[in-house]
Design an enzyme around this catalytic site. Structure first.
Site, PDB file in Angstrom:
ATOM      1  N   TYR A   1       0.833  -1.210   0.000  1.00  0.00           N
ATOM      2  CA  TYR A   1       0.000   0.000   0.000  1.00  0.00           C
ATOM      3  C   TYR A   1       0.869   1.262   0.000  1.00  0.00           C
ATOM      4  O   TYR A   1       0.346   2.366  -0.192  1.00  0.00           O
ATOM      5  CB  TYR A   1      -0.933   0.065   1.220  1.00  0.00           C
ATOM      6  CG  TYR A   1      -1.890  -1.098   1.406  1.00  0.00           C
ATOM      7  CD1 TYR A   1      -2.123  -2.033   0.406  1.00  0.00           C
ATOM      8  CD2 TYR A   1      -2.575  -1.240   2.612  1.00  0.00           C
ATOM      9  CE1 TYR A   1      -2.986  -3.099   0.616  1.00  0.00           C
ATOM     10  CE2 TYR A   1      -3.449  -2.288   2.824  1.00  0.00           C
ATOM     11  CZ  TYR A   1      -3.650  -3.217   1.830  1.00  0.00           C
ATOM     12  OH  TYR A   1      -4.512  -4.258   2.053  1.00  0.00           O
TER      13      TYR A   1
ATOM     14  N   LYS B   1       1.520  -6.576   5.754  1.00  0.00           N
ATOM     15  CA  LYS B   1       1.594  -7.746   4.868  1.00  0.00           C
ATOM     16  C   LYS B   1       2.867  -7.707   4.031  1.00  0.00           C
ATOM     17  O   LYS B   1       3.287  -6.633   3.606  1.00  0.00           O
ATOM     18  CB  LYS B   1       0.394  -7.759   3.905  1.00  0.00           C
ATOM     19  CG  LYS B   1      -0.927  -7.495   4.564  1.00  0.00           C
ATOM     20  CD  LYS B   1      -2.113  -7.580   3.621  1.00  0.00           C
ATOM     21  CE  LYS B   1      -3.374  -7.125   4.341  1.00  0.00           C
ATOM     22  NZ  LYS B   1      -3.530  -5.661   4.460  1.00  0.00           N
TER      23      LYS B   1
ATOM     24  N   HIS C   1       0.649 -11.553   1.761  1.00  0.00           N
ATOM     25  CA  HIS C   1      -0.417 -10.815   1.058  1.00  0.00           C
ATOM     26  C   HIS C   1      -1.306 -11.721   0.197  1.00  0.00           C
ATOM     27  O   HIS C   1      -2.500 -11.484   0.058  1.00  0.00           O
ATOM     28  CB  HIS C   1       0.201  -9.714   0.198  1.00  0.00           C
ATOM     29  CG  HIS C   1      -0.695  -8.539  -0.011  1.00  0.00           C
ATOM     30  ND1 HIS C   1      -0.316  -7.251   0.228  1.00  0.00           N
ATOM     31  CD2 HIS C   1      -1.980  -8.453  -0.423  1.00  0.00           C
ATOM     32  CE1 HIS C   1      -1.319  -6.431  -0.032  1.00  0.00           C
ATOM     33  NE2 HIS C   1      -2.343  -7.136  -0.427  1.00  0.00           N
TER      34      HIS C   1
END
Ligand code: A2P
Length: 297
Positions: free
Chosen positions: A51, A76, A109
């Site tokens: 992200y 993650k 992830h």
């Protein structure tokens, strides 16, 4: 009225039933979103290396003034950091960006389909971090019933969580059952079905947020469809991480502890399942996942 504020993970660590999600939260808006969430009572933040906002999550945590141990921090490891050494280094990058020494939950992830040996090596690196006390719990994300048993065959520490796409239009009963059979907590990503409106692999479609049944059920409780969906999850034992950058919606999503849905209402929401995912199909290789590298700290 049942008000469950935390779930027990399979290793005894407790996780708040709701956290703030920051998928697609731009770095420039992340610190403020995290600060707002912590101010209104959230105690869990779910981010990811991919992200690209771990640094700003860390800043929001520091600005909150809350003691470190009051906040459950989850991130993650991205697929390009899968492998024994690579995953240990991925952890070092994450804690350096977050400005933390220990993580509450570190997860993979998704399965690296087509390179599953690297996924196993990555999970074994998580096991080492867990054994060394660098993380309080470990887990996975997007592990379908195809991949979960293959992982479980190779590893020692049962994942504490499996974070999967889950909202009223994509209920994934088989995945929920597979998680439950192993004592793995299901975490719902896109829990209010944001992906149905901003569009996933299939592009924008009919949105859960304007669904007539959800609106009707929500109105009967004087609540919003988002609050209804979040309540539906937690009453069925799923942990939720709704994303918002809007202060009013961040607060709204946390205001779900003063009403209760009946069995019939829960069943009516379950019945909205379309069986159609918004996210990528985890059972087929996604070579584009490997085009993306996680920057150094
Ligand atoms: P915003 O950040 O502008 O609030 P999900 O976590 O299920 O994927 O949903 C996230 C999406 O839903 C985002 O687009 C977010 O936009 C929006 N959203 C978050 N909370 C609410 C809410 N209470 N009501 C309506 N939309 C919401």
């Amino acid at each position: 009225m049942t008000t469950v504020l935390e779930f027990d993970l399979n290793n005894g660590v407790r996780i708040p039933v709701i956290g703030l999600g920051v998928f697609q939260t731009p770095p420039a808006e992340t610190t403020a979103a995290v600060e707002t969430a912590l101010k209104v009572g959230y105690r869990h933040i779910d981010t990811a290396a991919a992200y690209l906002n771990e640094r700003e999550v860390g800043e929001g945590i520091r600005r909150s003034g809350l003691p470190r141990e009051a906040i459950f921090v989850e991130t993650k490891i991205w697929v390009t950091d899968y492998g024994s050494k690579q995953t240990l280094h991925g952890f070092e990058k994450a804690i350096a960006k977050l400005g933390l020494e220990q993580l509450d939950l570190l997860i993979l992830h998704q399965p690296a389909v087509g390179a599953f040996d690297r996924t196993i090596a990555a999970y074994k690196a998580l096991e080492k971090l867990y054994a060394d006390g660098r993380v309080r719990a470990i887990g996975v994300s997007n592990f379908t019933p195809t991949w979960l048993p293959r992982l479980l065959d190779e590893i020692e520490v049962i994942p504490a969580v499996n974070q999967i796409e889950l909202h009223p239009y994509y209920v994934q009963k088989a995945s929920q059952a597979a998680n439950a059979a192993h004592g793995i907590l299901t975490q719902a990503w896109s829990p209010i079905g944001g992906i149905t409106s901003y569009g996933g692999s299939g592009g924008p479609g009919k949105s859960t947020l304007t669904d007539p049944t959800l609106r009707e059920l929500a109105a009967a409780h004087g609540k919003s469809p988002a609050q209804l969906m979040l309540r539906w999850h937690i009453q069925q034992g799923r942990q939720v991480i709704p994303k918002s950058t809007n202060p009013a919606r961040i607060a709204e999503n946390f205001d779900i502890f003063d009403f209760e849905l009946s069995r019939d209402e829960l069943a009516r929401i379950d019945a909205l399942d379309t069986g159609k995912r918004g996210g990528p199909d985890q059972d087929v290789p996604q070579p584009q996942f490997f085009d993306f590298q996680i920057p150094e700290a």
